[in-house]
Design a protein around this motif. Structure first.
Motif, PDB file in Angstrom:
ATOM      1  N   ARG A   1       0.814  -1.205   0.000  1.00 20.91           N
ATOM      2  CA  ARG A   1       0.000   0.000   0.000  1.00 20.91           C
ATOM      3  C   ARG A   1       0.848   1.256   0.000  1.00 20.91           C
ATOM      4  O   ARG A   1       1.874   1.335   0.673  1.00 20.91           O
ATOM      5  N   PRO A   2       0.411   2.302  -0.752  1.00 25.07           N
ATOM      6  CA  PRO A   2       1.152   3.559  -0.740  1.00 25.07           C
ATOM      7  C   PRO A   2       1.071   4.245   0.629  1.00 25.07           C
ATOM      8  O   PRO A   2       0.134   4.018   1.385  1.00 25.07           O
ATOM      9  N   VAL A   3       2.061   5.074   0.909  1.00 24.28           N
ATOM     10  CA  VAL A   3       2.099   5.811   2.174  1.00 24.28           C
ATOM     11  C   VAL A   3       2.264   7.292   1.851  1.00 24.28           C
ATOM     12  O   VAL A   3       3.091   7.670   1.031  1.00 24.28           O
ATOM     13  N   PHE A   4       1.449   8.114   2.523  1.00 24.25           N
ATOM     14  CA  PHE A   4       1.483   9.551   2.279  1.00 24.25           C
ATOM     15  C   PHE A   4       1.894  10.277   3.551  1.00 24.25           C
ATOM     16  O   PHE A   4       1.559   9.861   4.662  1.00 24.25           O
ATOM     17  N   GLY A   5       2.633  11.384   3.389  1.00 19.08           N
ATOM     18  CA  GLY A   5       3.036  12.190   4.525  1.00 19.08           C
ATOM     19  C   GLY A   5       1.918  13.122   4.970  1.00 19.08           C
ATOM     20  O   GLY A   5       0.844  13.176   4.370  1.00 19.08           O
ATOM     21  N   LEU A   6       2.184  13.869   6.039  1.00 21.15           N
ATOM     22  CA  LEU A   6       1.174  14.784   6.573  1.00 21.15           C
ATOM     23  C   LEU A   6       0.823  15.887   5.578  1.00 21.15           C
ATOM     24  O   LEU A   6      -0.276  16.434   5.606  1.00 21.15           O
ATOM     25  N   ASP A   7       1.763  16.180   4.687  1.00 24.85           N
ATOM     26  CA  ASP A   7       1.506  17.214   3.691  1.00 24.85           C
ATOM     27  C   ASP A   7       0.836  16.669   2.433  1.00 24.85           C
ATOM     28  O   ASP A   7       0.621  17.402   1.466  1.00 24.85           O
ATOM     29  N   GLY A   8       0.510  15.375   2.448  1.00 29.15           N
ATOM     30  CA  GLY A   8      -0.153  14.773   1.302  1.00 29.15           C
ATOM     31  C   GLY A   8       0.788  14.260   0.238  1.00 29.15           C
ATOM     32  O   GLY A   8       0.351  13.648  -0.738  1.00 29.15           O
ATOM     33  N   GLN A   9       2.099  14.504   0.407  1.00 30.74           N
ATOM     34  CA  GLN A   9       3.072  14.033  -0.567  1.00 30.74           C
ATOM     35  C   GLN A   9       3.302  12.528  -0.412  1.00 30.74           C
ATOM     36  O   GLN A   9       3.258  11.993   0.694  1.00 30.74           O
ATOM     37  N   THR A  10       3.558  11.853  -1.519  1.00 28.61           N
ATOM     38  CA  THR A  10       3.759  10.405  -1.506  1.00 28.61           C
ATOM     39  C   THR A  10       5.125  10.066  -0.930  1.00 28.61           C
ATOM     40  O   THR A  10       6.157  10.509  -1.441  1.00 28.61           O
ATOM     41  N   LYS A  11       5.152   9.271   0.156  1.00 34.04           N
ATOM     42  CA  LYS A  11       6.404   8.808   0.737  1.00 34.04           C
ATOM     43  C   LYS A  11       6.816   7.468   0.142  1.00 34.04           C
ATOM     44  O   LYS A  11       7.987   7.146   0.064  1.00 34.04           O
ATOM     45  N   PHE A  12       5.842   6.659  -0.257  1.00 29.43           N
ATOM     46  CA  PHE A  12       6.087   5.365  -0.901  1.00 29.43           C
ATOM     47  C   PHE A  12       4.883   5.069  -1.775  1.00 29.43           C
ATOM     48  O   PHE A  12       3.745   5.084  -1.298  1.00 29.43           O
ATOM     49  N   ASP A  13       5.111   4.834  -3.069  1.00 37.75           N
ATOM     50  CA  ASP A  13       3.970   4.692  -3.988  1.00 37.75           C
ATOM     51  C   ASP A  13       3.311   3.328  -3.950  1.00 37.75           C
ATOM     52  O   ASP A  13       2.292   3.094  -4.608  1.00 37.75           O
ATOM     53  N   GLY A  14       3.876   2.373  -3.179  1.00 38.68           N
ATOM     54  CA  GLY A  14       3.241   1.074  -3.013  1.00 38.68           C
ATOM     55  C   GLY A  14       3.464   0.108  -4.157  1.00 38.68           C
ATOM     56  O   GLY A  14       2.996  -1.025  -4.111  1.00 38.68           O
TER      57      GLY A  14
ATOM     58  N   PRO B   1      13.943  -9.496  -4.312  1.00 40.53           N
ATOM     59  CA  PRO B   1      14.943  -8.428  -4.496  1.00 40.53           C
ATOM     60  C   PRO B   1      14.320  -7.050  -4.701  1.00 40.53           C
ATOM     61  O   PRO B   1      14.857  -6.039  -4.232  1.00 40.53           O
ATOM     62  N   ALA B   2      13.156  -7.005  -5.404  1.00 38.70           N
ATOM     63  CA  ALA B   2      12.483  -5.717  -5.606  1.00 38.70           C
ATOM     64  C   ALA B   2      11.985  -5.157  -4.276  1.00 38.70           C
ATOM     65  O   ALA B   2      12.064  -3.950  -4.027  1.00 38.70           O
ATOM     66  N   ILE B   3      11.473  -6.033  -3.415  1.00 39.26           N
ATOM     67  CA  ILE B   3      11.017  -5.598  -2.091  1.00 39.26           C
ATOM     68  C   ILE B   3      12.188  -5.019  -1.301  1.00 39.26           C
ATOM     69  O   ILE B   3      12.101  -3.928  -0.726  1.00 39.26           O
ATOM     70  N   LYS B   4      13.298  -5.747  -1.281  1.00 36.81           N
ATOM     71  CA  LYS B   4      14.452  -5.294  -0.501  1.00 36.81           C
ATOM     72  C   LYS B   4      15.031  -3.989  -1.042  1.00 36.81           C
ATOM     73  O   LYS B   4      15.502  -3.144  -0.279  1.00 36.81           O
ATOM     74  N   ALA B   5      14.964  -3.813  -2.361  1.00 37.24           N
ATOM     75  CA  ALA B   5      15.537  -2.617  -2.963  1.00 37.24           C
ATOM     76  C   ALA B   5      14.664  -1.385  -2.762  1.00 37.24           C
ATOM     77  O   ALA B   5      15.183  -0.277  -2.578  1.00 37.24           O
ATOM     78  N   LYS B   6      13.346  -1.562  -2.781  1.00 31.97           N
ATOM     79  CA  LYS B   6      12.434  -0.414  -2.756  1.00 31.97           C
ATOM     80  C   LYS B   6      11.760  -0.183  -1.405  1.00 31.97           C
ATOM     81  O   LYS B   6      11.104   0.835  -1.217  1.00 31.97           O
ATOM     82  N   TRP B   7      11.906  -1.126  -0.476  1.00 35.47           N
ATOM     83  CA  TRP B   7      11.186  -0.998   0.789  1.00 35.47           C
ATOM     84  C   TRP B   7      11.699   0.184   1.597  1.00 35.47           C
ATOM     85  O   TRP B   7      12.913   0.348   1.761  1.00 35.47           O
ATOM     86  N   PRO B   8      10.807   1.044   2.106  1.00 33.85           N
ATOM     87  CA  PRO B   8      11.258   2.213   2.871  1.00 33.85           C
ATOM     88  C   PRO B   8      12.038   1.810   4.122  1.00 33.85           C
ATOM     89  O   PRO B   8      11.724   0.812   4.774  1.00 33.85           O
ATOM     90  N   GLU B   9      13.047   2.593   4.451  1.00 39.48           N
ATOM     91  CA  GLU B   9      13.894   2.293   5.611  1.00 39.48           C
ATOM     92  C   GLU B   9      13.097   2.295   6.910  1.00 39.48           C
ATOM     93  O   GLU B   9      13.396   1.547   7.834  1.00 39.48           O
ATOM     94  N   TRP B  10      12.085   3.158   6.990  1.00 37.84           N
ATOM     95  CA  TRP B  10      11.348   3.321   8.238  1.00 37.84           C
ATOM     96  C   TRP B  10      10.223   2.292   8.384  1.00 37.84           C
ATOM     97  O   TRP B  10       9.579   2.218   9.434  1.00 37.84           O
TER      98      TRP B  10
END
Length: 379
Positions: free
Chosen positions: A142-155, A203-212
Motif C-alpha cells: 500500500r502507498p504511504v502519504f506524509g502529513l503534507d499529502g506528498q507520496t512517501k512510498f507509492d506502493g 529483491p524488488a522488495i528489498k531494494a524499494k522498501w522504505p527504511e522506516w
C-alpha cells in the motif's frame, strides 16, 4: 535485565495465538520443522518450554476437531462505570460523519479518548502478487502519504512479464527467419513462480522498501497450484536475510476480492493500456509497463480501502462471497475530509464473527480462519 534475574511475562490471547500461528506455518502434517521452536521462542521473547506448551495445547484442540485458539489468563480490570455509547446514535451517523474519530466525537458529544474504535490494520507490510494476462485488443504494498499529502512510498514494487525470446521458425514480410521474437512462456509452473518470487519479487522488495517501514512483510498469493508454500527452502533462504522477515501467505479460496490486484488494480492498468496502440508483444509489454508506472498511488490507495470494505462484507455474510462490492464514496471523501488510512469496523460485528468462528462446524468451511480474522483487527 541483569543476569540471573527473571521476569514473569503474562501472554495475552493475541500473543499466544500469534505464536501458534507461527508454529502452524512451520509444521507439516502436525510435525514442527527443525528449529521452529527455537525460532518461535526468539521471535516472541518466550522460553522454549512455553512454546512447547502452547503447541501441545493447540494439537490437542485440533485432534478434537476444534480450531486452535489460545486464551490469555489476564482478563483485564473491569470498569463498572465504563461509558456506553448509544448505538442508535452511532448508526444514525452518515458515512461522512463516521469518517474520523474527531467527527464522530463531535457528533456524539464525547471526547476522542472516550470514543474507542475497531479498525483494520494499515496493511502497509502486505504485498499482493498475482498473474494477469494482458491482451493487445479488448476482450504490491500500500502507498504511504506524509502529513503534507506528498507520496512517501507509492506502493508499487514491480511488474514482471512471463516471456521468453524465441527464434522465428519461418520468414515473413515483417522479419527474417531466425529473428528473435518475444513470446509468452508456454506454462507458468511452480519452477517459474519460484524463480520469479526469489529472483525478482523479493529483491524488488528489498531494494524499494522504505527504511522506516517494518521489515516483517507478508506476500499474499492466491491458491493456484503452481505457487510455492511458505516453508520452501529456497524461498526462506532469501526471505529471512538482510534484516527482512518475509512470509508467504495465501488468500482465502474463492475470494478474489481479497486481493487488490483482482479487485481493481489490474483493471486500472488495463484501462490505460488499451489507450495505447499496439501490434506486437514487445509493444504490448512497453504499454503495460508504462501504464503501471503512470497509475497514481492515490488510485492504489482507493483499491486498498475497497479491499477493507469487502473484508467487512465477508464478515457480514459469515465468510460467504455472495455480496456486492460496497461503494463508500471515496471520491467524495477525498474532496472533503480526505481518505482515511483504514476503515472503521463495528466492534460488535467483529466479536460476533469471532464467536461464530469458534464453532468447529463454522470455522472448517469458512474462507477466513479464526487466526486471520483476529490478526486483521489486532485481537
Amino acid at each position: 535485565m541483569e543476569e540471573g534475574s527473571r521476569t514473569t511475562m503474562f501472554l495475552s490471547s493475541c500473543r499466544k495465538n500469534l505464536v501458534v500461528q507461527f508454529l502452524l506455518k512451520h509444521s507439516i502434517d502436525g510435525v514442527l520443522t527443525r528449529g521452529a521452536v527455537m525460532e518461535a521462542a526468539e521471535e516472541y521473547g518466550i522460553s522454549r518450554k512455553t512454546v512447547y506448551r502452547l503447541w501441545n495445547k493447540a494439537k490437542q484442540q485440533m485432534q478434537r476437531g476444534e480450531p486452535a485458539i489460545m486464551e490469555g489468563k489476564v482478563k483485564g480490570y473491569h470498569h463498572s462505570d465504563k461509558f456506553s455509547l448509544d448505538e442508535e446514535k452511532v448508526r444514525a451517523l452518515s458515512t461522512l460523519e463516521r469518517s474520523s474519530i474527531r467527527k464522530m466525537a463531535h457528533k456524539l458529544s464525547v471526547s476522542k479518548n472516550t470514543l474507542g474504535r475497531v479498525q483494520f490494520e494499515s496493511m502497509h507490510n502486505v504485498v499482493h502478487i498475482d498473474e494477469k494476462w494482458f491482451y493487445m485488443t479488448k476482450t504490491s504494498d500500500r502507498p504511504v502519504f506524509g502529513l503534507d499529502g506528498q507520496t512517501k512510498f507509492d506502493g508499487k514494487l514491480g511488474i514482471f512479464p512471463f516471456t521468453e525470446l524465441v527464434a522465428a521458425q519461418r520468414k515473413s514480410k515483417n522479419r527474417a527467419k531466425g529473428t528473435l521474437e518475444t513470446k509468452p512462456i508456454s506454462s507458468v509452473n511452480k519452477s517459474v513462480k519460484r524463480d520469479c518470487i526469489i529472483n525478482r519479487i523479493v529483491p524488488a522488495i528489498k531494494a524499494k522498501w522504505p527504511e522506516w517501514a517494518s521489515k516483517e512483510i507478508y506476500i499474499q498469493q492466491d491458491n493456484a497450484t503452481p505457487h510455492i508454500n511458505g516453508v520452501d527452502a529456497e524461498f526462506e533462504a532469501v526471505a529471512k536475510s538482510d534484516g527482512f522477515k518475509i512470509h508467504l501467505i495465501c488468500q482465502p479460496p474463492n475470494s478474489p476480492d481479497t486481493n487488490i490486484l483482482d479487485l481493481g488494480f489490474f483493471r486500472a492498468i488495463q484501462t490505460l493500456q488499451h489507450e495505447k496502440p499496439c501490434n506486437n508483444v514487445d509493444t504490448l509489454l512497453e504499454n503495460v509497463c508504462s501504464s503501471y508506472e503512470e497509475l497514481s498511488p492515490q488510485t492504489l490507495n482507493k483499491v486498498f480501502l475497497s479491499l477493507q470494505a469487502c473484508l467487512t462484507e465477508i464478515m457480514v455474510f459469515r465468510g460467504g462471497n455472495n455480496y456486492k462490492v460496497p461503494h463508500i464514496n471515496k471520491a467524495r471523501l477525498e474532496r472533503t475530509v480526505g481518505l482515511p488510512n483504514a476503515l472503521d469496523v463495528d466492534e460488535d460485528l467483529v466479536r460476533d464473527v469471532l464467536e461464530y468462528l469458534q464453532q468447529p462446524e463454522n470455522n472448517a468451511g469458512c474462507g477466513y480462519d479464526i487466526m486471520a480474522l483476529a490478526n486483521a483487527f489486532g485481537f
